[in-house]
Design an enzyme around this catalytic site. Structure first.
Site, mmCIF file in Angstrom:
data_model
loop_
_atom_site.group_PDB
_atom_site.id
_atom_site.type_symbol
_atom_site.label_atom_id
_atom_site.label_comp_id
_atom_site.label_asym_id
_atom_site.label_seq_id
_atom_site.Cartn_x
_atom_site.Cartn_y
_atom_site.Cartn_z
ATOM 1 N N SER A 50 40.411 61.207 64.688
ATOM 2 C CA SER A 50 40.467 62.622 64.346
ATOM 3 C C SER A 50 41.889 63.112 64.604
ATOM 4 O O SER A 50 42.427 62.887 65.694
ATOM 5 C CB SER A 50 39.453 63.393 65.192
ATOM 6 O OG SER A 50 39.327 64.715 64.731
ATOM 7 N N GLU A 51 42.500 63.758 63.599
ATOM 8 C CA GLU A 51 43.941 64.043 63.690
ATOM 9 C C GLU A 51 44.328 64.925 64.873
ATOM 10 O O GLU A 51 45.474 64.903 65.315
ATOM 11 C CB GLU A 51 44.439 64.676 62.388
ATOM 12 C CG GLU A 51 43.939 66.113 62.201
ATOM 13 C CD GLU A 51 44.412 66.745 60.893
ATOM 14 O OE1 GLU A 51 44.594 66.012 59.921
ATOM 15 O OE2 GLU A 51 44.569 67.965 60.873
ATOM 16 N N ASN A 52 43.375 65.701 65.390
ATOM 17 C CA ASN A 52 43.706 66.582 66.507
ATOM 18 C C ASN A 52 43.857 65.841 67.833
ATOM 19 O O ASN A 52 44.180 66.459 68.848
ATOM 20 C CB ASN A 52 42.679 67.710 66.630
ATOM 21 C CG ASN A 52 41.262 67.208 66.749
ATOM 22 O OD1 ASN A 52 40.821 66.373 65.957
ATOM 23 N ND2 ASN A 52 40.545 67.686 67.740
#
Lengths: 216, 219
Positions: free
Chosen positions: A46-48
């Protein structure tokens, strides 16, 4: 969840192999998760800032410090890990992602993809999408075949601002599975519900029919 | 000099036309208490560097929608219709940068680098006006460093010397921004005595942190 979206997500889930590191975008890509067989291990990035993303948090079990890239409260597997945004994009750009699945407004015969703005109408920004398309080893575009008005989203050439040029490998719609090749799009599979002529008619891009055309 | 300060002491660090970095991904890892306080200071013509524009009705997004801001450098504003409207009527100038490039530009400033080279955005609007450099036959965009006057970051735990620990996915841009601003203000949910944190677990060293403010549970 519409049957159309389910069909797309289900087909894409078959592209995922045991041990893959995968990033799933917002919308249809998120649903892909639900169809990954339980006997394979997949690392969802997940990019976060996490790998090992698990399901959304159940009501009453939300943790304000664990979200997914859509901002929903999520959970992490006990083998997952958290990191900062620089590391997250090192993973993305550095070739450590086996696959990314993204939605799009348009995709075309050269593997161009447009999903971040409609000039004069909608300018949300690219977020992590440009990095994901450039960095992931395999880029799959999950897309409904036509707009609500019946225009093909699978273009000979995109006319919206691009997210990335020539990065898409596979396009999966509710009607067809199309591979991007140096000679344009190859129609590899068609949905059980349709015939080839209908797919060709509903696709703006020129399609080369695979000699080994299958159904899905 | 102690780094732990009362909220009211923040006034003296802020001024019109400042460049301010704000940590967080949407609302996760955002210094809500400090932002709510800064929002009621009478500041004008700010430039904000932030991953995304958050939600217009709370926290970071409310600040971005209501403060007097000239420019926002960011990767995504789609979740904040008020900021979108201000962009459309020309009130705020938005510079959109791919997220992975933005974080590296901030890191480059903090790391003393002249910029970074990235293949992200080649063949798109992101390359417009940028210097393109070919490396081993592949085109890259030169992305120059981004620094700020002030960074407002959020930690889970701090000791009084300013060592920080972040929790779960609330890390995001915070440790990177901690290195890239002249003055770094960290909001922490818990502030403990020096020596109470295990040295092995510190994620941002106290050398980067100038001031500490304790979070208020609700704003």
């Amino acid at each position: 969840m519409s049957q159309t979206k389910t069909k797309i997500a289900q087909r894409i889930s078959k592209e995922i192999n045991d041990g893959d590191v995968v990033n799933l975008g917002i919308g249809i890509p998120t649903i892909v998760c639900d169809f990954i067989p339980s006997d394979i291990e997949v690392h969802i990035h997940s990019e976060n800032g996490l790998v090992g993303l698990d399901k959304e948090a159940a009501e009453g079990f939300e943790d304000k410090d664990i979200i997914n890239a859509s901002g929903k409260y999520a959970t992490i597997k006990n083998t997952g890990s958290f990191f900062d945004s620089a590391m997250s994009f090192n993973i993305i750009r550095g070739g450590h992602l086996d696959m990314t699945v993204l939605g799009a407004l348009q995709v075309d015969s050269k593997g161009n993809i447009a999903n971040w703005m409609i000039p004069g109408k909608l300018v949300p920004g690219m977020g992590g999408a440009m990095d994901l398309t450039v960095g992931a080893k395999k880029v799959i575009c999950a897309i409904t075949h036509q707009t609500k008005k019946g225009t093909s989203k699978i273009k000979q050439e995109c006319n919206l601002p691009l997210t990335a040029a020539g990065e898409v490998d596979l396009i999966v719609s509710e009607l067809a599975v199309m591979e991007v090749s140096s000679e344009g799009l190859i129609l590899k599979e068609i949905a059980k519900e349709v015939d080839v002529n209908e797919v060709i008619e509903k696709t703006e891009a020129e399609l080369k029919i695979s000699e080994n055309l299958k159904q899905f | 000099m102690g780094k732990v300060i009362d909220m009211q002491e923040l006034d003296k660090f802020f001024d019109d036309e400042m460049r301010i970095m704000i940590g967080g991904f949407l609302d996760c890892g955002t210094a809500e208490t400090v932002l709510a306080y800064v929002n009621q200071l009478d500041l004008h013509s700010l430039t904000i560097i932030v991953n995304d524009a958050g939600y217009n009705y709370k926290s970071k997004g409310k600040f971005l929608a209501t403060a007097d801001i000239n420019n926002i450098i960011t990767s995504h504003i789609g979740t904040n219709p008020d900021v979108g409207a201000k962009m459309n009527n020309g009130e705020i100038e938005i510079e959109l940068i791919p997220q992975g490039t933005l974080v590296e530009q901030i890191r480059a400033h903090g790391a003393g680098l002249g910029g970074i080279l990235t293949p992200t955005g080649i063949g798109t609007k992101a390359e417009e006006g940028k210097q393109i450099i070919e490396v081993e036959g592949e085109k890259h965009i030169l992305a120059t460093p981004i620094g700020a006057d002030i960074a407002i970051i959020k930690a889970w735990k701090a000791d009084k010397s300013g060592n920080l620990i972040y929790r779960h996915s609330a890390k995001n841009f915070n440790p990177i921004m901690a290195m890239a601003a002249d003055t770094v203000i960290a909001e922490a949910e818990n502030i403990v005595e020096n020596g109470e944190l295990d040295n092995n677990n510190i994620m941002t060293s106290n050398i980067f942190v100038d001031y500490l403010v304790k979070s208020k549970p609700e704003n």
